[in-house]
Enzyme design. Structure first.
Site, PDB file in Angstrom:
ATOM      1  N   LYS A 192       0.849  -1.211   0.000  1.00  0.00           N
ATOM      2  CA  LYS A 192       0.000   0.000   0.000  1.00  0.00           C
ATOM      3  C   LYS A 192       0.875   1.247   0.000  1.00  0.00           C
ATOM      4  O   LYS A 192       0.631   2.195  -0.749  1.00  0.00           O
ATOM      5  CB  LYS A 192      -0.912   0.013   1.236  1.00  0.00           C
ATOM      6  CG  LYS A 192      -2.090  -0.926   1.112  1.00  0.00           C
ATOM      7  CD  LYS A 192      -2.825  -1.117   2.431  1.00  0.00           C
ATOM      8  CE  LYS A 192      -3.876  -2.202   2.286  1.00  0.00           C
ATOM      9  NZ  LYS A 192      -4.465  -2.641   3.549  1.00  0.00           N
TER      10      LYS A 192
ATOM     11  N   GLN B  80      -4.765  -1.282   9.778  1.00  0.00           N
ATOM     12  CA  GLN B  80      -4.692  -2.625   9.194  1.00  0.00           C
ATOM     13  C   GLN B  80      -5.322  -3.649  10.137  1.00  0.00           C
ATOM     14  O   GLN B  80      -4.946  -3.741  11.309  1.00  0.00           O
ATOM     15  CB  GLN B  80      -3.220  -2.980   8.913  1.00  0.00           C
ATOM     16  CG  GLN B  80      -3.015  -4.296   8.206  1.00  0.00           C
ATOM     17  CD  GLN B  80      -3.573  -4.315   6.775  1.00  0.00           C
ATOM     18  OE1 GLN B  80      -3.390  -3.383   6.004  1.00  0.00           O
ATOM     19  NE2 GLN B  80      -4.277  -5.383   6.444  1.00  0.00           N
TER      20      GLN B  80
ATOM     21  N   ASP C 295     -11.293   3.107   4.466  1.00  0.00           N
ATOM     22  CA  ASP C 295     -11.746   1.714   4.378  1.00  0.00           C
ATOM     23  C   ASP C 295     -13.273   1.631   4.345  1.00  0.00           C
ATOM     24  O   ASP C 295     -13.832   0.582   4.022  1.00  0.00           O
ATOM     25  CB  ASP C 295     -11.240   0.924   5.604  1.00  0.00           C
ATOM     26  CG  ASP C 295     -10.123  -0.037   5.242  1.00  0.00           C
ATOM     27  OD1 ASP C 295      -9.964  -0.360   4.047  1.00  0.00           O
ATOM     28  OD2 ASP C 295      -9.413  -0.483   6.172  1.00  0.00           O
TER      29      ASP C 295
END
Ligand code: NDP
Length: 297
Positions: free
Chosen positions: A54, A98, A121
């Site tokens: 990422k 994460q 997200d």
């Protein structure tokens, strides 16, 4: 019939190219560089790989990448303090924590501490509610990537029968909401669903997000249907070693389907591309700039 392969890798490269062009424009015109902060707690090897990749792709599209690596024993209070600091930082437009987090940390509490406008997200309860009521939100990356591929392949999805296998908060449920938003007739199947094969057989669009290697077989697929395989499973090879497979039995499904995403090289690359697209969208919204076309719903 041999299915058209929907090349997620090429599609993702195109999306990243569009993001990079837009980033260059807002840098030049407004002096703003979108920034993505990724928080990793602990040393889970798979998570480390995701975070590295990422970070690399964030920089490649011209954005700033801020990585925060915390040790596995980090307390909830310290993690929440970091999130508060990132929420207040004007250079950070997107925040991603994460998952999974170590067991002693409360994932819901942590995710809901992120400023919803920076929740790239799309897991914050406000964004879940906005998506569910058809309002502008941050859309979870994996289902957003699936929707982009479906829209590009089909044009309009209106009136199509869609079956989503899996009802998780990160894939199945938001996928179903997005398909409903595009006027599909949506069925959400799960581990208690009876006669799953018969239900899948009526679908024009099948999205498999189950976590069971090669579960969906070709005789479940209506001829000509589009099959989107979200699953990522590592299985043993007969001659030693391992390989990645999806939740769909690719060989048998590709003989019946009209179009299919492979694993690897299908949904996976689109997830990261959509994370970058969401960061750009968040940046544009916070600065009151026009949002990039075609990169969000
Ligand atoms: P979860 O484990 O959270 O959810 C799996 C879902 O599948 C559940 O709703 C479960 O039902 C359902 N299910 C399990 N077994 C069956 C069965 N036999 N028949 C029907 N439904 C079943 O997984 P995720 O949604 O997080 O992920 C799904 C897959 O997608 C995984 O392989 C994961 O690795 C992959 N993934 C890939 C991403 C990408 O970028 N490509 C991103 C995220 C995930 P129930 O609710 O009843 O338990």
């Amino acid at each position: 019939m041999t299915a058209t392969v929907i090349d997620g890798k090429a599609f993702a490269a195109k999306v990243r190219g569009q993001v990079a062009t837009h980033v260059a424009r807002i840098k030049a015109d407004h002096g703003i560089t979108p920034g993505l902060a990724v928080v990793l707690v602990g040393e889970d090897p798979a998570s480390q790989v995701y975070v590295r990749s990422k970070g690399k792709l964030t920089v490649e599209v011209g954005m700033n990448s801020y990585e925060h690596k915390l040790d596995a024993e980090t307390s909830q209070a310290d993690l929440l303090a970091l999130i508060a600091q990132l929420n207040a930082d004007p250079d950070v437009h997107g925040i991603l924590v994460q998952l999974p987090l170590p067991k002693h940390l409360n994932e819901d509490l942590v995710i809901n501490a992120i400023d919803p406008a920076k929740d790239v997200d799309g897991f914050h309860i406000s964004n879940v509610g906005l998506l569910g009521t058809g309002q502008k939100s941050m859309v979870p990356c994996t289902p957003l990537g699936c929707l982009m591929m479906l829209r590009t392949h089909h044009g309009s999805l209106s009136g199509m029968e869609a079956v989503v296998i899996g009802r998780s908060n990160i894939v199945g449920k938001p996928m179903a909401q997005l398909l409903l938003g595009d006027s599909c007739t949506v069925t959400v199947a799960h581990s208690r669903t009876r006669d799953l094969a018969d239900i899948v057989r009526r679908a024009d669009i099948v999205v498999a997000a189950v976590g069971r290697p090669q579960m969906v077989s070709g005789d479940w697929i209506k001829p000509g249907a589009t099959v989107i395989d979200v699953g990522i499973n590592r299985i043993d090879k007969p001659d030693g070693g391992t390989r990645l497979v999806g939740d769909v039995d690719y060989d048998s499904c590709a003989q019946v389907a009209g179009a299919i995403t492979p694993v690897p090289g299908g949904v996976g690359p689109m997830t990261i591309a959509c994370l970058l697209a969401n960061t750009l969208t968040a940046c544009c919204r916070s600065a009151g700039l026009d949002e990039p076309q075609g990169l969000t719903v």
